[in-house]
Every structure is written in structure tokens, then in C-alpha cells.
Design an enzyme around this catalytic site. Structure first.
Site, short mmCIF file in Angstrom:
data_model
loop_
_atom_site.label_atom_id
_atom_site.label_comp_id
_atom_site.label_asym_id
_atom_site.label_seq_id
_atom_site.Cartn_x
_atom_site.Cartn_y
_atom_site.Cartn_z
N ASP A 644 0.87 -1.17 0.00
CA ASP A 644 0.00 0.00 0.00
C ASP A 644 0.92 1.23 0.00
O ASP A 644 2.11 1.15 0.29
CB ASP A 644 -0.95 -0.02 1.21
CG ASP A 644 -2.17 0.86 0.95
OD1 ASP A 644 -2.11 1.74 0.06
OD2 ASP A 644 -3.19 0.69 1.64
C1 GAL Z 1 -3.92 4.26 -0.13
C2 GAL Z 1 -5.04 3.26 -0.07
C3 GAL Z 1 -4.93 2.22 -1.14
C4 GAL Z 1 -4.58 2.76 -2.50
C5 GAL Z 1 -3.54 3.87 -2.45
C6 GAL Z 1 -3.36 4.64 -3.76
O1 GAL Z 1 -4.15 5.31 0.76
O2 GAL Z 1 -5.05 2.61 1.17
O3 GAL Z 1 -6.12 1.47 -1.17
O4 GAL Z 1 -5.70 3.04 -3.17
O5 GAL Z 1 -3.80 4.80 -1.43
O6 GAL Z 1 -4.21 5.71 -3.87
#
Ligand code: GAL
Length: 874
Positions: A644
Site C-alpha cells: 500500500d
Molecule cells: C492508499 C489506499 C490504497 C490505495 C492507495 C493509492 O491510501 O489505502 O487502497 O488506493 O492509497 O491511492
């Protein structure tokens, strides 16, 4: 041809199919054509389409109640009392006097209850109950002349609904959740009976927050969450221990018609339980029914939930009197439980304990029809595994690659591998440690609101495929379709429509230059306060897994790669980066990993995103038991894993743990540390090679790879023809300065600023020697980051689209291409220059945000294109 409107229809249909009718007293619904209908409350003016964060999609419009009511009034399905909108606009608090005014002109009124949901923060206990304002409104309604209230629940998380019973004027309650951009219309479709509600709950609604088994243990400590309740999550807990605490059970939902089940029973065939039943519509209007199949396993040495969902099916639309035979099937071994300690016959094994397994079909977990019993004579293990979280650290026994250094021959491109001219292992073995490591790092973003690229080793033919959020629509700077939130998608229990939604998103993503969608998101609704519950499906792993699989299949059917997220046990949002989920292996296997397992095995998603949280003391992105043990060794997953975003975990640990890509772009120092660890002998070469293998293996599935889209000139294949261009014609708004090139097949043209504010297009008349498929490519030079050329025939049919997702200065040329069919002889071809797929490019440049976002567009000449055709050998 790209048609966004069609996707809006899918969004509307899915939203209406998912909505769950919880109450309908005195036949208030469906609304009748003579009913005078109005709204009460400011919330009705702004419906919540979806959650925040990665679930927030930019879309062309969000349908309001006013839109929905007006549509139905125009169709003669109700009388819309329009002034209730004006009243809502200027009224902060409705006193009895205002309510009486409304009562005088209406027969039925709509009110809504709203709650938001977003990543990064959990909901609060205060939000779980009704607010003081909501209570006051309901009390005033009771004291007024208003007679019939329809309550719309515009949120995804479960909240306390027990208070509704205190207000008898609330006759009907519809769980509309967060229905996407078509919300006002989709809700009115259900309220008017154009769609007979057939959604059923995917979460148990208990009386109070304290009734949930997790309440005491949710978010009690930012650093750790003990999953004390084990496997007893949601209905598994309530149906086993606390039936009286349930207000609306799992699987529950009303319809405007009634269904009868008959001839239900099952046979065991080839280790499968095969259920059949007849469902008959015995009511007065057409409708669909969701049938659930449950198993009640015997209580043995392992405690078991009273009931577990094992399968489900949804009928087609049945007319009154019509019957459909449904089949629901699941493997016998799906009734097994996981024995962590070995209290039965085996340790770390799936076990079927001896005894009677009762099989049911059901309208909800409370409304069961006994199909028969399946007997297990002797307790047996159905699958032996290894406890991944309670025993010694994972040790990799086998690796596809070695640490040997090979002599480097002629450079092998990834295209040589895909063309079968070279093998994958030789491709990987030619790469240096630095190159291998770079494949594990996030790569540059090519367009606004993109989230990062991957791969990007151009000299070896590895492009830079682009990722974008998110679970309920392609999250871009341009408008796309906003679909209903994940919970509502699951409430439809309709895998066909879920596939259609996936395919619609796949098409939009693919068409806007995306390769990899960061969705579906599929963690378990462990607790009603989970901040991301709107992005996740259900408290049950089977429905989560099946819904995710249907979406992934849809997405990937259109060439867009899917990413299951967040692997695993991401069940709270406050302090999500440091929170340690402490979960017993059985609960992991049966609940938190089960949905992922189903989706991985049924739909083979190209990517999996690990979660922010720690799992049993280790970050999931560095958790070898999870990533190497379960995902690779047990599930045989061959796609790539990514972290992530900005998870703050050491990439060295992640490479060792088996995570393949560190996201997002911008962490070269992490790569340096991996290089150092390699040089110091802490990370073997074979590990870097294996990691890179998973990355390129998944890159080969992306649009960028398939379209040879490097953002730079790529190779042209096929027989190159010198196709005479008879004339360049009809240069309507784009006065094009063209120059015939020596080979006679290419033209160069510039569009200046003034011209690009109009619809800019150019006609070519081509003399085609033989009918067939042509690869048409245009070299373009533009400082706009999202460029497209649409190819039309003379009748206005779009033949193809070529995309370029990179901006450049005037010195760089990009080749975009598409394949089109051309007839023999004279073909007129119209090329339209666009910046996003739905509006021709004038929109993009004229759009209000653009001048700020892309100030460099003020330059004079920004477009140049050269056209080239080549015939594609079939
Ligand atoms: C994070 C989120 C993910 C992914 C990523 C990119 O904050 O937990 O699911 O989408 O951003 O935007």
C-alpha cells in the site's frame, strides 16, 4: 465504441438491484401514480454517492432526489411536490408548523439518514446512533399531520436502527447505502416499483453497537487489535450466541412480491453438494429472489458457528406464477473447519469432524428450509497445511532462480519472451542486481490523479504500466462512471451484474490509458465502525470472495488488470500503519483470508496489494508466512504483490518477506538499501530475480505491454505499405499545415491554440490496396498529458482510438496506434483530436480546471502529428 452512458446504466441497475427493503408497512411502497410525494430535510438535497479516499470517483453528475422524482413524475408514476425542495433549501430545522404545511400537499414524504465513510479514519460510536437533529425531526413528524414517511438510509456502515420502531409514521425503510452517481434515480426506481427490491443484507444489523462481539475490542489501542471473537464474526456470532440481539438478520430483505420454495433437496456428487430448488413467484408483481445455502456443522472438538453461508443464487425476473429451478453447488470440503492446534485428528489441517451436517436453502439466515443432512462417519483431515503465524519463521525451500552469474549474450527483450523467441528465465538472468531492484520500485506517474507506474525498464522492453484507484470506479482527473459502493454491490448478490460493472470499469480504465486498477477492496466488515467498510463488501468471506471474483473477471475481460486489496486483516483505519492485528490462525483461514482465497482461485487477479497494518507482529508487506507461505506455496498465485502507498516499511524486509513492488514512485533510497543488503549478502540474488520475475510476469498482462506503449516510439510490425494518400481534406476547424513527406504516406500538421479550442479534426482519403485490418499509427508531439486520436469512418462510426498518456516538449515524438478495418479502394478517415475519451478535446482545454492544472498549455503550437499506416498480417 466507447459509451459512457451505457456504463451509467450499469451503475443505476446495480444500485437498484442492491438496495434492501427493510420495512414496508401499510403498502406505502411502491409509490402509486396518484401519490403526491415530497422530501423533507436538507440531506435529501445532497445524496452521498460514495465514500472518500480511493473510493471517491470524479463523475459527470450525481443524481439528486429532485432529479429522480422529476423523472418519475414525467413518466406519470407519481406527483412530485416540487416546493418541498425549495422548503428544504431554506429550512434548517423543521417545526410542526412547516411539517403541517408539507402534510397538506403530500401523501408520502421521503427523509434520509446519512453517514460518511472514508479511509484513514474510523467512524465513532456517537455516529452509530441517531443524532439529536434526526431525533428531533422524527419527533416533530410524529406530532404533525404527516402520515406516511419513507426513510432512506444513505450510508454503508451499519448503524443503530432500533430507534425507528419508536416512530410509527416511518412506514418504509430502504437501505440504499451509497448508490453511486445515479443515486436519486436508482432510489426512485425502487420506490416506484420499476425495480422490485431484491437486495439482501450482507451484514447483520444488531440493536446497539455494544451488541457486536468486536465492540469492546475495536480500536481500544492504536498499536494493537486483538481479534478476540475468533471465527465468530457477524452472523456467525449472533446466530450462535445472541439471536435476540439481532434487529435485521444477515441475508434479510423484503420484496413487493412473495416467493415460495419447493422441491428443495441435494445430492452428493463427486465430492460436491449439489442443491436444487424451485422458486415460484406467488405474489402479484414481477421480481427476483436471492436464495442462500447454509450449512450447520456438528459441534465437535472445534466450536462451530450455528450456520455458515456456503453458496447462493439469484433468480431471473420472475413474473407472477412463474417458477425457476435454481442450482447451488459447493464442495464437501468447504464444510471443513481449520484445526490449528490438532485437537481433532490433525494439526494445521482442514478437518471434517464426524456427525451430521445440516444443509439449508434460505431467504435469510433466519428463514431456513431444510434440504437434508450430510453425514461424516469418521473425522477426517481434508487438507494438511502449515500454521503460518504461530510456528517458526517461514523458510523458502525452493526457488525458481539460482544465484549463478550467467554470461550475457545478446540482449533479450520482454517481447522476445512473449513472442516465444526467448525464455523468461534467460530474460531475468541477464539483468543486473540494480536492474532487478528497479523493477521492484514504483515508477513515474503519467497523468493527473494517476497513482504510480511499475516496471519501466524500457531498454529491455518493459513499459511503465499505470495504476489508478479504485474499487468503485476508475478514479481519474477526467469524469468516469461512479458505481455504487462495494457494500451495495455485494447486497445485489448478482454476479452477472457485478461482472458487467467490472467490465465497464475495465473498458473505462483501458480507454483512459490505465493498466492496473487498484481494486476490488475486500476486507471483512469486522466491526460496524470500520472506516473503509463502504469500500469492502461484507461480514462474510464467501460473499466477499465471490463478489470480488466477479468484478475481477469483468475487469480483466476488458484487458484491465485488477488488484485485490488489502491483504490482509485491515479492519480498522485509525492508526492503520502501526496497528497490529492479532488474529488466531483459524480465524485467519476461515474468515480473513478465505475471501481472498476464493477470489485468487476463481479469478486470478494480476495484482494483490498488501495492507498497512501488521499481522501477528509483522507488517503484512514483509510477512513471509502470508506472502510466500499462503499466497505462493498454498494458493499457487503467480501474479505480483505491491505494498500500500507510503507504508513506511523497510523494503529490505519486504523483499525478504516476498512483497514484489514498493509503492508508490519516489523511494529510490529504499532501492539503495536493498542493493546494499544484496552486496552484504543479506539478500541473495535468486530472491531479487524471483521478485523481478513476478513483476515482469504481471507486466506482460498489461495494456501498455500489449500495445507496446512505452511513451516512446515503439516497433511497428506488419508489412509496411506505401499507401497513397489521395487527398487531405475538409480541414474544418483545424487549419493544418501539412507537408507531404518523401514516402508519400505521412503528413505533418500543427494545431495552434486557437484551433484546439474548436473541434479539431482532419480527413484523410486513402487508397487501400486490399481489404483488411490495418495498424494505423500516428506520431504525435503534445504537451498535453492525456492525448487521444479517434478514428472515424465517413459515416461517423468510431473505428478505433489511439492513446498517448505522456506529455512532451516539441523535441519528442510519441507513437500511438490502433488497429482498424479498412475496405479496398477509397476510404475516408476522420481523425479527431481529444484529450479524454468522452468529450472531444475542446472540452479539456476549455474546462475550468485546466488552465491552472496545466499552465504550460498556454504555449502556441502544442500538437503535431504524423500519420502512418501499415497492413497487419493475420
Ligand atoms: C492508499 C489506499 C490504497 C490505495 C492507495 C493509492 O491510501 O489505502 O487502497 O488506493 O492509497 O491511492
Amino acid at each position: 465504441m466507447f459509451d459512457l452512458k451505457k456504463n451509467y446504466e450499469v451503475s443505476r441497475k446495480l444500485a437498484a438491484q442492491g438496495m434492501v427493503l427493510l420495512e414496508n408497512n401499510e403498502h406505502v411502497l411502491p409509490i402509486q401514480s396518484m401519490d403526491r410525494v415530497g422530501i423533507i430535510g436538507k440531506e435529501c438535497l445532497n445524496l452521498i454517492k460514495g465514500g472518500g479516499g480511493s473510493g471517491n470517483v470524479k463523475c459527470e453528475y450525481v443524481k439528486s432526489f429532485a432529479d429522480g422524482l422529476r423523472e418519475k413524475a414525467e413518466e406519470g408514476k407519481l406527483i412530485f411536490v416540487e416546493n418541498t425542495i425549495e422548503i428544504a433549501e431554506k429550512t434548517e430545522a423543521y417545526d410542526v408548523c412547516i411539517l403541517n404545511q408539507i402534510a397538506a400537499t403530500t401523501d408520502k414524504v421521503i427523509i434520509t439518514m446519512q453517514r460518511q465513510g472514508t479511509e484513514g479514519e474510523d467512524r465513532t460510536v456517537e455516529e452509530f446512533g441517531p443524532t439529536a437533529q434526526e431525533v428531533e425531526l422524527l419527533q416533530n413528524i410524529e406530532a404533525s399531520d404527516i402520515k406516511k414517511v419513507i426513510l432512506i438510509l444513505n450510508f454503508a456502515n451499519v448503524v443503530d436502527l432500533s430507534f425507528i420502531k419508536k416512530y410509527p409514521k416511518v412506514k418504509s425503510v430502504l437501505f440504499a447505502s451509497m448508490p453511486g452517481m445515479e443515486c436519486g434515480s436508482a432510489i426512485m426506481d425502487v420506490l416506484c416499483g420499476d425495480v422490485n427490491p431484491s437486495g439482501k443484507l450482507v451484514d447483520t444489523i444488531a440493536y446497539t453497537y455494544e451488541d457486536y462481539p468486536t465492540a469492546e475490542w475495536f480500536n481500544y489501542n492504536p498499536r494493537e487489535t486483538k481479534y478476540q471473537e475468533g471465527i465468530f464474526v457477524g452472523y456467525r456470532y449472533f446466530e450462535t450466541f445472541a439471536k435476540e440481539k439481532v434487529l435485521y438478520p444477515f441475508g434479510y430483505g423484503l420484496s413487493y412480491t412473495r416467493f415460495e420454495y419447493s422441491n428443495y433437496g441435494f445430492v452428493e456428487e463427486e465430492d460436491n453438494i449439489k442443491i436444487t430448488l424451485d422458486v415460484t413467484n406467488v405474489g402479484a408483481c414481477a421480481g427476483r429472489e436471492v436464495v442462500q445455502a447454509y450449512c450447520s456443522a456438528p459441534q465437535g472438538k472445534l466450536p462451530k458457528p450455528a450456520l455458515e453461508l456456503k453458496g447462493y443464487a439469484k433468480t431471473k425476473e420472475l413474473n407472477p406464477g412463474e417458477t425457476e429451478t435454481l442450482n447451488i453447488q459447493f464442495a464437501v470440503k468447504e464444510m471443513a473447519s481449520y484445526d490449528t492446534e490438532g485437537v481433532t485428528v490433525a494439526k494445521a489441517a482442514w478437518v471434517l469432524e464426524k456427525g451430521i451436517y445440516r444443509i439449508y436453502v434460505a431467504k435469510s439466515v433466519r428463514h431456513l428450509y431444510h434440504c437434508g443432512d450430510y453425514e461424516v462417519a469418521e473425522t477426517m483431515a481434508t487438507e494438511q497445511t502449515i500454521n503460518r503465524f504461530t510456528e517458526e519463521k517461514y523458510i523458502q525451500k525452493q526457488c525458481r532462480f539460482s544465484d549463478d552469474i550467467f554470461e550475457i549474450g545478446e540482449k533479450i527483450s520482454l517481447y522476445d519472451v512473449s513472442d516465444g523467441k526467448a525464455d523468461m528465465d534467460s530474460f531475468i538472468n541477464q539483468l543486473s542486481a540494480e536492474e532487478l531492484i528497479s523493477l521492484g520500485l514504483g515508477q513515474p506517474i503519467a497523468f493527473p490523479m494517476g497513482t504510480s507506474g511499475i516496471g519501466n525498464l524500457k531498454k529491455y522492453g518493459v513499459p511503465n504500466p499505470q495504476t489508478a484507484d479504485g474499487p468503485v470506479g476508475v478514479r481519474r482527473s477526467v469524469n468516469t462512471t461512479c458505481f455504487p459502493c462495494s457494500t451495495l454491490i455485494a447486497c445485489s448478490w448478482d454476479q452477472e451484474l457485478q461482472f458487467a460493472m467490472g467490465a465497464a470499469m475495465g473498458y473505462e480504465g483501458y480507454s483512459t490509458g490505465i493498466d492496473i486498477l487498484l481494486g476490488p477492496a475486500m476486507n471483512i466488515h469486522r466491526d460496524p465502525l470500520g472506516g473503509r467498510n463502504n469500500e469492502y463488501f461484507s461480514e462474510d468471506p464467501l460473499i466477499s470472495g465471490k463478489t470480488a471474483a466477479a468484478l475481477v473477471k469483468g475487469l480483466q475481460s476488458e484487458g484491465l488488470c485488477a488488484t485485490l486489496k488489502h491483504f490482509a486483516a485491515n479492519n480498522c483505519e485509525d492508526s492503520r500503519n502501526v496497528n497490529n492485528s492479532i488474529v488466531e490462525e483459524r480465524a485467519l483461514r476461515e474468515i480473513y483470508l478465505k475471501g481472498f482465497e476464493i477470489a485468487v482461485k476463481e479469478s486470478n487477479p494480476a495484482y494483490i496489494m498488501t495492507s498497512y497494518n501488521l499481522l501477528n507482529g509483522e507488517h503484512t508487506s514483509a510477512n513471509a508466512g502470508l506472502l510466500r507461505g499462503i499466497l505462493r506455496d498454498e494458493w499457487h498465485y503467480e501474479g505480483a504483490t505491491m505494498t500500500d502507498w507510503r507504508n513506511g516499511v523497510s523494503m529490505v524486509d519486504e523483499v525478504i518477506g516476498g512483497n514484489n513492488i514498493k509503492m508508490p514512485f519516489g523511494y529510490p533510497d529504499e532501492g539503495e538499501k536493498v542493493l546494499k543488503a544484496y552486496q552484504e549478502g543479506k539478500i541473495p540474488l535468486r530472491m531479487l530475480r524471483e521478485n523481478a520475475f513476478y513483476v515482469v510476469n504481471s507486466v506482460m498482462k498489461t495494456r501498455s505491454f500489449k500495445q507496446h506503449d512505452f511513451g516512446i516510439i515503439h516497433k511497428m510490425e506488419g508489412e509496411s505499405l506505401d499507401i497513397p494518400v489521395l487527398k487531405v481534406n475538409g480541414l474544418a476547424s483545424a487549419r493544418i499545415t501539412h507537408a507531404r513527406r518523401e514516402d508519400g504516406a505521412e503528413y505533418l500538421f500543427h494545431l495552434n491554440r486557437e484551433q484546439r479550442n474548436q473541434r479539431s479534426f482532419v480527413y484523410y482519403v486513402l487508397d487501400i490496396p486490399k481489404e483488411g485490418e490495418y495498424r494505423i499509427s500516428a506520431e504525435i508531439c503534445t504537451n498535453c498529458p492525456e492525448t487521444q486520436i479517434w478514428f472515424y469512418d465517413e459515416d461517423g462510426n468510431r473505428l478505433g482510438t489511439a492513446y498517448c498518456s505522456v506529455a512532451t516538449d516539441e523535441s519528442k515524438w510519441y507513437t500511438v496506434e490502433t488497429k482498424i478495418n479498412l475496405k479496398k479502394g477509397e476510404n475516408m478517415l476522420k481523425l479527431v483530436f481529444a484529450n479524454e475519451p468522452y468529450k472531444e478535446y475542446e472540452y479539456f482545454f476549455a474546462g475550468p480546471e485546466i488552465p491552472n492544472a496545466w499552465p504550460e498549455l498556454a504555449k502556441e503550437d502544442i500538437w503535431m502529428a504524423k500519420l502512418k499506416l501499415s497492413y497487419v498480417n493475420k
